[in-house]
Design a protein around this motif. Structure first.
Motif, short mmCIF file in Angstrom:
data_model
loop_
_atom_site.label_atom_id
_atom_site.label_comp_id
_atom_site.label_asym_id
_atom_site.label_seq_id
_atom_site.Cartn_x
_atom_site.Cartn_y
_atom_site.Cartn_z
N ILE A 84 50.36 55.47 49.18
CA ILE A 84 49.72 54.20 49.52
C ILE A 84 50.62 53.01 49.13
N ILE A 85 51.34 53.15 48.03
CA ILE A 85 52.10 51.99 47.51
C ILE A 85 53.31 51.67 48.38
N ASP A 86 53.80 52.66 49.15
CA ASP A 86 54.89 52.32 50.06
C ASP A 86 54.48 52.46 51.54
N GLY A 91 48.28 50.67 58.24
CA GLY A 91 48.03 51.98 57.65
C GLY A 91 47.56 51.86 56.21
N HIS A 92 48.15 50.91 55.50
CA HIS A 92 47.78 50.73 54.10
C HIS A 92 46.29 50.39 53.96
N THR A 93 45.82 49.52 54.83
CA THR A 93 44.43 49.06 54.74
C THR A 93 43.48 50.25 54.84
N LEU A 95 44.15 53.45 54.12
CA LEU A 95 44.23 54.30 52.91
C LEU A 95 43.50 53.64 51.74
N ARG A 96 43.69 52.35 51.62
CA ARG A 96 43.12 51.63 50.48
C ARG A 96 41.59 51.69 50.52
N LYS A 97 41.05 51.64 51.75
CA LYS A 97 39.59 51.65 51.92
C LYS A 97 38.97 52.92 51.33
N GLU A 253 50.68 56.35 32.71
CA GLU A 253 51.77 55.80 31.91
C GLU A 253 51.66 54.27 31.75
N THR A 254 51.28 53.59 32.84
CA THR A 254 51.21 52.13 32.80
C THR A 254 50.25 51.63 31.72
N THR A 255 49.08 52.25 31.68
CA THR A 255 48.08 51.80 30.72
C THR A 255 48.52 52.15 29.29
N ARG A 307 59.98 46.74 44.37
CA ARG A 307 60.99 46.40 45.37
C ARG A 307 60.32 46.26 46.74
N ARG A 308 60.81 45.34 47.53
CA ARG A 308 60.44 45.23 48.93
C ARG A 308 61.72 45.31 49.76
N THR A 309 61.57 45.39 51.09
CA THR A 309 62.75 45.38 51.97
C THR A 309 62.50 44.36 53.08
N PRO A 364 48.47 42.88 49.36
CA PRO A 364 47.49 43.97 49.52
C PRO A 364 47.68 45.11 48.52
N HIS A 365 48.85 45.19 47.88
CA HIS A 365 49.10 46.31 46.97
C HIS A 365 48.65 46.03 45.54
N LEU A 366 48.05 44.86 45.33
CA LEU A 366 47.53 44.53 44.01
C LEU A 366 46.96 45.79 43.37
N CYS A 367 47.31 46.02 42.11
CA CYS A 367 46.98 47.31 41.47
C CYS A 367 45.53 47.73 41.72
N LEU A 368 45.38 48.91 42.25
CA LEU A 368 44.05 49.46 42.52
C LEU A 368 43.28 49.68 41.23
C1 HEM Z 1 48.14 48.37 32.62
C2 HEM Z 1 48.05 49.28 33.56
C3 HEM Z 1 48.59 49.13 34.95
C4 HEM Z 1 49.59 48.33 35.43
C5 HEM Z 1 50.43 47.33 34.66
C6 HEM Z 1 49.71 48.59 36.84
C7 HEM Z 1 50.61 47.95 37.69
C8 HEM Z 1 50.62 48.08 39.06
C9 HEM Z 1 51.48 47.34 39.95
C10 HEM Z 1 52.50 46.30 39.51
C11 HEM Z 1 51.22 47.75 41.21
C12 HEM Z 1 51.89 47.24 42.50
C13 HEM Z 1 51.41 45.87 42.85
C14 HEM Z 1 52.12 45.26 44.03
O1 HEM Z 1 53.10 45.81 44.53
O2 HEM Z 1 51.68 44.19 44.47
C15 HEM Z 1 50.21 48.77 41.12
C16 HEM Z 1 49.68 49.44 42.18
C17 HEM Z 1 48.84 50.53 42.06
N1 HEM Z 1 48.20 50.96 40.91
FE1 HEM Z 1 48.41 50.17 39.08
N2 HEM Z 1 48.80 49.56 37.18
C18 HEM Z 1 48.09 49.91 36.06
C19 HEM Z 1 47.06 50.82 35.99
C20 HEM Z 1 46.61 51.58 37.04
C21 HEM Z 1 45.55 52.56 36.96
C22 HEM Z 1 44.71 52.85 35.72
C23 HEM Z 1 45.45 53.13 38.20
C24 HEM Z 1 44.52 54.21 38.71
C25 HEM Z 1 43.70 54.94 38.01
C26 HEM Z 1 46.44 52.51 39.05
C27 HEM Z 1 46.66 52.80 40.38
C28 HEM Z 1 47.46 52.07 41.22
C29 HEM Z 1 47.60 52.36 42.64
C30 HEM Z 1 46.95 53.51 43.40
C31 HEM Z 1 48.46 51.39 43.16
C32 HEM Z 1 48.91 51.23 44.61
C33 HEM Z 1 47.96 50.27 45.28
C34 HEM Z 1 48.31 49.95 46.71
O3 HEM Z 1 49.44 50.17 47.14
O4 HEM Z 1 47.40 49.49 47.43
N3 HEM Z 1 47.11 51.57 38.31
N4 HEM Z 1 49.84 48.94 39.80
#
Ligand code: HEM
Length: 418
Positions: A84-86, A91-93, A95-97, A253-255, A307-309, A364-368
């Motif tokens: 979904i992130i790339d 198509g993204h819309t 998947l996101r739904k 890992e992010t959290t 990254r974007r292109t 639209p890719h704001l973290c899900l």
């Molecule tokens: C502190 C924790 C987190 C950080 C810092 C973070 C950060 C991000 C960032 C920077 C993006 C891309 C935003 C963009 O390109 O505009 C993203 C997308 C995403 N994140 Fe997170 N994330 C975190 C936690 C999570 C968690 C807990 C989940 C799921 C359980 C998650 C699932 C996703 C998914 C699926 C996407 C892709 C969304 C899309 O493309 O529509 N993230 N996140």
């Protein structure tokens, strides 16, 4: 002019984030070109807050479809491992739904009690009077167990998920993985997530779990993916593989980083911990808990860039970008942009407003998982505030060798109990 810091020098990142260099570049050349080693074509650095938001919004011009890292995958590589992130709209819309309803603020609030109980268990087991590694004892434990609950992952597999996720997201650190991107020949793995054999292992693990779920569906996220339809069709095996891998990697890992780097910030700024702990209100709720959570996210910026292109010749921040150029949005720089944040180099748990970029912004890719991640960070901070009067470093933290993830491998601390 001073020599430019090379942002592809991963050993530099293992020593720390070059905030001063980012500040210098933001002031002079906020969108600037950088060469890359070998045959890689180079990339644009986008360093100012406003330019990052502009590029995030404009998905027609700044596409995610060539991937979000420095890699230069072929069309075939991308087709095999696109998540979904790339994926760009439309198509993204679609998947996101499939998943967006499960991650609204209201939907994740259901997990509050679960996260609270889990956190207390983790702290009971993990906090000791002797120095200990906070990453291992606490930060690593909470996010993976929350993810397991939401996705319906078997408890016995969690150490393996943690290990595989680490080997993927830290695919540039030889202390974490034996197949190092940029050092080893990874060509054989280019169709797997993160160009790693461990990406394939994660897919295989996912397939085994999904096979079981097909036989006995439930109310979890994997079952929702199995039921989902896009344009009247069920998700393909490739889509399921890639949904599985992105969720495990993105949600864990992010959290963990936000929690671990947050505690490092409180080791270094003990007066901010005192501020957060001061004066719980009538309900025992900390007045600054919400603003502190946002400040931990701004300050720690777990994912340093996306990254974007460019799809067409365009202009951004005064730079002339050509179709096909890689454009790297440095959230870690935008989060310290003095044009958006007053006193940006100060860690201030009362900061408000705080429209940080750690989850992306405007596109639209704001973290899900943003609401879920916030919930976890908030609960862990509140639980620690009840138990810990002071965090102190017991030894220097060990950072992951990566320019992408702001991860800590170890955070040796000692605590003074409340
Ligand atoms: C502190 C924790 C987190 C950080 C810092 C973070 C950060 C991000 C960032 C920077 C993006 C891309 C935003 C963009 O390109 O505009 C993203 C997308 C995403 N994140 Fe997170 N994330 C975190 C936690 C999570 C968690 C807990 C989940 C799921 C359980 C998650 C699932 C996703 C998914 C699926 C996407 C892709 C969304 C899309 O493309 O529509 N993230 N996140």
């Amino acid at each position: 002019m001073a020599e430019r810091v090379d942002l592809t020098d991963l050993d530099m990142w293992a020593r720390g984030v070059p905030y001063e260099e980012f500040a210098r570049l933001r002031g002079r050349t906020p969108v600037t070109w950088s060469d890359e080693a070998g045959s890689s074509p180079g990339f644009w650095l986008v360093l100012r807050y406003d330019d990052i938001v502009t590029a995030s919004r404009d998905v027609r011009t700044f596409s995610s479809s060539r991937g979000i890292s420095f890699e230069d995958p072929t069309d075939e590589d991308m087709a095999a491992r696109r998540t979904i992130i790339d994926t760009d709209p439309p198509g993204h819309t679609k998947l996101r739904k499939i998943l967006s309803g499960s991650f609204t603020q209201r939907a994740v609030a259901v997990y509050q009690d679960f996260v609270e109980v889990l956190t207390e268990q983790v702290l009971d087991a993990g906090l000791t009077s002797e120095p200990f590694d906070f990453v291992d004892a606490v930060a690593k434990e909470v996010p993976i167990r929350v993810l397991a609950r939401i996705m319906g992952l078997p408890a016995g597999d969690l150490p393996l998920f943690i290990d595989l996720g680490d080997r993927l997201i830290a695919n540039t650190d030889p202390d974490v993985t034996d197949v190092v991107w940029g050092r080893d020949d990874t060509d054989a793995y280019r169709r797997f997530p993160f160009r790693s054999p461990y990406g394939k292992q994660l897919w295989d693990l996912g397939r085994a779990i999904i096979a079981g779920r097909l036989a006995a569906p439930g109310g979890d996220l994997l079952s929702a993916l199995l039921r989902a339809e896009v344009d009247g069709e069920r998700l393909s095996e490739t889509d399921l593989d890639n949904f599985f891998s992105i969720m495990v990697v993105a949600g864990n890992e992010t959290t963990r980083i936000a929690i671990a780097q947050g505690i490092l910030a409180f080791c270094e700024h003990p007066e901010q911990w005192d501020r957060l702990r001061a004066d719980p209100g009538d309900q025992g709720r900390l007045d600054l808990l919400d603003t502190a959570t946002e400040e931990v996210l701004r300050w720690t910026c777990p994912t340093r860039f996306m990254r974007r292109t460019a799809t067409t010749d365009t202009e951004l921040g005064g730079a002339r970008i050509r179709a096909g150029d890689k454009v790297v949005l440095w959230y870690v720089s935008g989060n310290r942009d003095e044009a958006e944040f007053g006193d940006p180099e100060t860690f201030d748990v009362g900061r408000s407003p705080n429209r940080h970029l750690s989850f992306g912004r405007g596109g639209p890719h704001l973290c899900l998982g943003a609401h879920l991640a916030r919930l976890e960070v908030r609960v862990v901070l509140a639980a620690l505030a009840r138990r810990v009067a002071r965090f102190e470093l017991a030894a220097p933290p060990r950072r992951i060798r990566s320019n992408f993830t702001n991860g800590l491998r170890q955070l040796p601390i000692r605590i003074r109990p409340a």
